[in-house]
Design a protein around this motif. Sequence first.
Motif, PDB file in Angstrom:
ATOM      1  N   GLN A   1      -8.359 -46.890  -7.454  1.00 55.80           N
ATOM      2  CA  GLN A   1      -7.175 -47.709  -7.197  1.00 55.80           C
ATOM      3  C   GLN A   1      -6.264 -47.718  -8.423  1.00 55.80           C
ATOM      4  O   GLN A   1      -6.760 -47.841  -9.554  1.00 55.80           O
ATOM      5  CB  GLN A   1      -7.638 -49.132  -6.894  1.00 55.80           C
ATOM      6  CG  GLN A   1      -6.557 -49.993  -6.329  1.00 55.80           C
ATOM      7  CD  GLN A   1      -7.080 -51.372  -5.964  1.00 55.80           C
ATOM      8  OE1 GLN A   1      -8.057 -51.846  -6.535  1.00 55.80           O
ATOM      9  NE2 GLN A   1      -6.424 -52.003  -5.015  1.00 55.80           N
TER      10      GLN A   1
ATOM     11  N   LYS B   1      -3.647 -41.490  -4.848  1.00 58.09           N
ATOM     12  CA  LYS B   1      -4.756 -42.438  -4.981  1.00 58.09           C
ATOM     13  C   LYS B   1      -6.013 -41.873  -4.303  1.00 58.09           C
ATOM     14  O   LYS B   1      -7.114 -41.936  -4.850  1.00 58.09           O
ATOM     15  CB  LYS B   1      -4.366 -43.771  -4.332  1.00 58.09           C
ATOM     16  CG  LYS B   1      -5.498 -44.771  -4.215  1.00 58.09           C
ATOM     17  CD  LYS B   1      -5.073 -46.003  -3.407  1.00 58.09           C
ATOM     18  CE  LYS B   1      -6.230 -46.967  -3.281  1.00 58.09           C
ATOM     19  NZ  LYS B   1      -5.886 -48.194  -2.565  1.00 58.09           N
TER      20      LYS B   1
ATOM     21  N   ILE C   1      -2.782 -47.710   0.729  1.00 56.81           N
ATOM     22  CA  ILE C   1      -2.300 -48.273  -0.539  1.00 56.81           C
ATOM     23  C   ILE C   1      -1.471 -49.519  -0.247  1.00 56.81           C
ATOM     24  O   ILE C   1      -0.798 -49.592   0.789  1.00 56.81           O
ATOM     25  CB  ILE C   1      -1.467 -47.207  -1.310  1.00 56.81           C
ATOM     26  CG1 ILE C   1      -1.324 -47.589  -2.782  1.00 56.81           C
ATOM     27  CG2 ILE C   1      -0.101 -46.963  -0.686  1.00 56.81           C
ATOM     28  CD1 ILE C   1      -0.849 -46.430  -3.656  1.00 56.81           C
TER      29      ILE C   1
ATOM     30  N   GLU D   1      -2.026 -52.753  -8.306  1.00 53.82           N
ATOM     31  CA  GLU D   1      -1.570 -51.619  -7.491  1.00 53.82           C
ATOM     32  C   GLU D   1      -0.177 -51.849  -6.886  1.00 53.82           C
ATOM     33  O   GLU D   1       0.702 -50.992  -6.967  1.00 53.82           O
ATOM     34  CB  GLU D   1      -2.586 -51.352  -6.380  1.00 53.82           C
ATOM     35  CG  GLU D   1      -2.226 -50.132  -5.549  1.00 53.82           C
ATOM     36  CD  GLU D   1      -3.352 -49.739  -4.606  1.00 53.82           C
ATOM     37  OE1 GLU D   1      -4.180 -48.913  -5.018  1.00 53.82           O
ATOM     38  OE2 GLU D   1      -3.423 -50.272  -3.490  1.00 53.82           O
TER      39      GLU D   1
END
Length: 472
Positions: free
Chosen positions: A375, A369, A187, A417
């Motif tokens: 995402q 996630k 991430i 994100e």
Amino acid sequence: MSEPLTFFEQVNRNFDKAAAFTSHPPGILEQIKQINSVIHFVFPIKRDDGSVAVMHGWRAEHSHHKLPTKGGIRYAMTVNEDEVMALAALMTYKCAIVNVPFGGATGGVRIAAHEYSESELERITRRFTFELFTKNFIGPGLDVPAPDFGTGQREMAWIADTYATLAPHDINAAGCVTAKPVSEGGIEGRAEATGRGVFYALREVCSIAEDMRAIGLTAGLEGKRVVVQGLGNVGYHTAKFLQEDGGALIVGAAEHEGAIAKRGGIDVEALMAHRLATGSILGFEGATDLASRDLGLEVDCDILIPAALENAITMDNAPRIKAKIIAEAANGPVSSTASEAFFERGVLVLPDTYVNAGGVTVSYFEWLKNLEHVQFGRLEKRFDEQSARRLLTAIEHATGRGFSDQEISSIARGAEEIDLVNSGLEETMIEAYHTVREIFKRGGGAYDLRAASMIGAIDKVALAYKDRGIFP
Ligand code: GLU
């Protein structure tokens, strides 16, 4: 006088001191404190020269009150059973404080990572993962490693790949480890998350004028003099955010090779570039080289950030430390007794279980996630953008005031994100500090912030046992 207690004994000493201020039954406290499972692996790897090296690795799962368990994998010569147990216990308390629904775990291999080639490290990491897998010590619902001292994204990618190979039918395989490269299911923002979390924590702590006054400081990070010990992932990012976003002055830095000080402030990026070019932080332009690396901790400053390994600050050097605030970016850098001495002296020690919890917080986001297989922000980004645009158009019509293109694009911006990760991390660190501070205030001076965060953690873990009917 070196530290007489082992690392795990110190964690438990801190636990016992805090537990005395709770009213949980002794059996529950004992259950919380104990390590639920620990395993020692011995395995061979072939070195590049054809010889065989025997590896010693461990994984400790401290608490199964919530699954999966979570915590780093360390590659260092300090690794032993006591160390992984201490770190695993700290992970349980850390997760509880920041409301991350995991039990604590930690593993490691006793190696000096820099003495091994990349392909040797890959063989060690893959074999270690295989050992974890065959003994049921890894899996997205079981136990989820992450980096620690001596490991990083590269090792996490090897772990993820090895696990996926061994568990081809596990659709959630990517969630078996966190802090992976973004291309491998990681991430955005995880690499810098621990340092960013330390920054958010310090910003919040320093924003409370009343608390700062009590230790003889003014409110705010701006102009605060900071010393960082350890410029690895955590120390580097902490220093960078404190300088760039907080306006703090980095007046000292310490690493293996030595320590430097510069009253006017060290530019963090320039120091990193200097270290990359010369292999050392020493000889940095405008800074003074100190006589030893240990002296770095004793540089006159407002905030000291030990960001390397445990027991950096013990009763040996605590009396000479001048900082008013010590933020434990590393795990266990201040020994249990030194911590007590600081409390008596009115030095604010921000405990590891709170201050460095940003890493596991963003690991939790990464795991979510991975389980969601999407995402963050992908579904709503454009929709949010368009809703805001429609609202701005309606305001324009109603008021006759036009917005510039720049205003429109800054107001009508759907979250990506990284925005969501940083926002979630910021909220977590602020919220958790106020919870800990409340508990601390309740104590009326009877215990320090370390005990306050431990009391909060114990209460949460105890509640999990109570809710499942283990309480009498
Ligand atoms: N080594 C990290 C820590 O001590 C690991 C946290 C995680 O699981 O992301 O907090």
